[in-house]
Design a protein around this motif. Structure first.
Motif, PDB file in Angstrom:
ATOM      1  N   ASP A   1       0.799  -1.218   0.000  1.00  0.00           N
ATOM      2  CA  ASP A   1       0.000   0.000   0.000  1.00  0.00           C
ATOM      3  C   ASP A   1       0.834   1.271   0.000  1.00  0.00           C
ATOM      4  N   TRP A   2       2.164   1.162   0.155  1.00  0.00           N
ATOM      5  CA  TRP A   2       3.026   2.330   0.046  1.00  0.00           C
ATOM      6  C   TRP A   2       3.583   2.498  -1.374  1.00  0.00           C
ATOM      7  N   SER A   3       3.188   1.648  -2.281  1.00  0.00           N
ATOM      8  CA  SER A   3       3.667   1.764  -3.661  1.00  0.00           C
ATOM      9  C   SER A   3       2.913   2.883  -4.377  1.00  0.00           C
ATOM     10  N   SER A   4       3.456   3.303  -5.536  1.00  0.00           N
ATOM     11  CA  SER A   4       2.851   4.428  -6.256  1.00  0.00           C
ATOM     12  C   SER A   4       1.464   4.095  -6.776  1.00  0.00           C
ATOM     13  N   THR A   5       1.238   2.847  -7.163  1.00  0.00           N
ATOM     14  CA  THR A   5      -0.061   2.471  -7.737  1.00  0.00           C
ATOM     15  C   THR A   5      -1.130   2.278  -6.663  1.00  0.00           C
TER      16      THR A   5
ATOM     17  N   GLU B   1       6.465  -2.424  -5.881  1.00  0.00           N
ATOM     18  CA  GLU B   1       5.575  -2.059  -6.978  1.00  0.00           C
ATOM     19  C   GLU B   1       4.939  -3.278  -7.650  1.00  0.00           C
ATOM     20  N   ARG B   2       5.567  -4.409  -7.552  1.00  0.00           N
ATOM     21  CA  ARG B   2       5.062  -5.621  -8.210  1.00  0.00           C
ATOM     22  C   ARG B   2       4.081  -6.363  -7.306  1.00  0.00           C
ATOM     23  N   PRO B   3       3.252  -7.253  -7.872  1.00  0.00           N
ATOM     24  CA  PRO B   3       2.355  -8.060  -7.034  1.00  0.00           C
ATOM     25  C   PRO B   3       3.152  -8.851  -5.995  1.00  0.00           C
ATOM     26  N   LEU B   4       2.626  -8.944  -4.791  1.00  0.00           N
ATOM     27  CA  LEU B   4       3.401  -9.540  -3.712  1.00  0.00           C
ATOM     28  C   LEU B   4       3.584 -11.040  -3.864  1.00  0.00           C
ATOM     29  N   ASP B   5       2.575 -11.743  -4.372  1.00  0.00           N
ATOM     30  CA  ASP B   5       2.755 -13.184  -4.535  1.00  0.00           C
ATOM     31  C   ASP B   5       3.857 -13.476  -5.547  1.00  0.00           C
ATOM     32  N   GLU B   6       3.912 -12.712  -6.618  1.00  0.00           N
ATOM     33  CA  GLU B   6       4.966 -12.862  -7.631  1.00  0.00           C
ATOM     34  C   GLU B   6       6.337 -12.558  -7.025  1.00  0.00           C
ATOM     35  N   THR B   7       6.411 -11.502  -6.238  1.00  0.00           N
ATOM     36  CA  THR B   7       7.670 -11.117  -5.597  1.00  0.00           C
ATOM     37  C   THR B   7       8.126 -12.167  -4.600  1.00  0.00           C
ATOM     38  N   MET B   8       7.219 -12.628  -3.764  1.00  0.00           N
ATOM     39  CA  MET B   8       7.555 -13.634  -2.760  1.00  0.00           C
ATOM     40  C   MET B   8       8.047 -14.925  -3.407  1.00  0.00           C
ATOM     41  N   GLN B   9       7.413 -15.325  -4.506  1.00  0.00           N
ATOM     42  CA  GLN B   9       7.822 -16.554  -5.182  1.00  0.00           C
ATOM     43  C   GLN B   9       9.194 -16.402  -5.837  1.00  0.00           C
ATOM     44  N   GLU B  10       9.474 -15.243  -6.424  1.00  0.00           N
ATOM     45  CA  GLU B  10      10.781 -15.034  -7.038  1.00  0.00           C
ATOM     46  C   GLU B  10      11.890 -15.079  -5.989  1.00  0.00           C
TER      47      GLU B  10
END
Length: 311
Positions: A23-27, A287-296
């Motif tokens: 929620d602190w991201s620009s989007t 800025e990226r989706p969190l599930d995608e970030t966590m998996q990477e």
């Protein structure tokens, strides 16, 4: 094995700081306005599935902050939910991941009920609680709760003694505080100095929850901590924005930075070399989706700090 031993097993480990929302991201600013959430109030709609994902992916700990009241001058509601109630929920939602507080503000709370709440969470989670504690830094909260801000240091010391003796002489003969923790003794980790001397903190607490910083900051701080506390763990956090390009270099911002996964791995290696035992990743700027970030991170970064395999 205690929760503190599990946190340090195999050396350096990596966790996540709640809320699991960017929620602190620009989007996210537009989405917050549309949902009529306060500034600093995260979207908790996916917290259940993301906590379970963190558990499945092998992150070592989930960390919760204790923010009893929303103060617009701070503009941060943390993970919104009451800390011990939420820990009980997470205990049922997860299986292996450790559950840490960073940190419970002891002087604002009724001491015996704090111990009962912590022991309940420890029992329900199978001994996964890491109890981070603090004296608090928001003066507006103290008169509202009928507590004295100036004497919070003395109150903190009294509650640590109460926890160590498990209510000890505070109860009449025959009266007991149950349940007892699943662990032989609850690990007590301190955020800051809690209005105490470094010597007192090093002697009476089991670990340090340090303010975020760069590796060179932590090298000096962890050395100072170990001078007072010996080999007790030094823990900190990084505000991370993981770039999609794995080769993007780290660009520092307050409390952390933005970079690709290779830069993240290098930063974590530098943290380990600086004496940090565990890092909690804070993803509210991501800025990226969190599930995608966590998996990477789980696929490409966690294996570099994995537990050694049994022979």
């Amino acid at each position: 094995m205690s929760a503190l031993e599990r946190l340090q097993a195999g050396g350096f480990s990596i966790g996540l700081e709640l809320p699991l929302d960017n929620d602190w991201s620009s989007t996210a600013h537009h989405a917050r306005g549309a949902a009529a959430r306060l500034p600093g109030e995260p979207d908790m709609q996916r917290h259940f599935e993301l906590a379970q994902l963190a558990d499945r992916l092998g992150y070592r700990a989930l960390w919760l902050r204790d923010v009893p009241l929303y103060d617009p001058s701070f503009g941060d509601a943390a993970q919104v939910f009451e800390t011990f109630s939420y820990l009980g929920y997470l205990a049922a939602a997860t299986k292996n991941i450790l559950l840490g507080t960073a940190a419970v503000v002891l002087p604002l709370r009724e001491p015996l009920l704090t111990l009962k709440s912590a022991a309940t969470v420890d029992q329900l989670s199978g001994g996964r609680l890491l109890l981070g504690v603090a004296s608090g830094d928001r003066p507006v909260e103290y008169p509202i709760f009928g507590r004295d801000f100036a004497s919070r240091g003395a109150s903190f010391r009294e509650q640590i003694a109460l926890a160590r003796s498990w209510a000890g002489q505070a109860l009449p003969p025959g009266v007991q505080l149950i349940p007892r923790p699943a662990q032989q003794q609850l690990p007590l980790l301190v955020a800051g100095l809690a209005q105490q001397s470094p010597q007192w903190i090093g002697e009476h607490l089991d670990g340090c929850l340090a303010y975020p910083g760069a590796p060179q900051d932590h090298a000096a701080r962890s050395a100072a901590w170990r001078a007072e506390a010996g080999n007790k763990p030094y823990i900190s956090f990084i505000h991370l924005d993981l770039a999609e390009n794995p080769d993007e270099p780290l660009r520092r911002h307050r409390f952390g930075g933005r970079g690709g996964r290779k830069a993240l791995a290098a930063e974590l290696q530098a943290m380990q070399a600086a004496g940090v035992a565990h890092i909690g990743l804070h993803l509210r700027r991501n800025e990226r989706p969190l599930d995608e970030t966590m998996q990477e991170i789980a696929e490409f970064v966690l294996p570099g700090f994995a537990l050694p395999r049994a022979a």
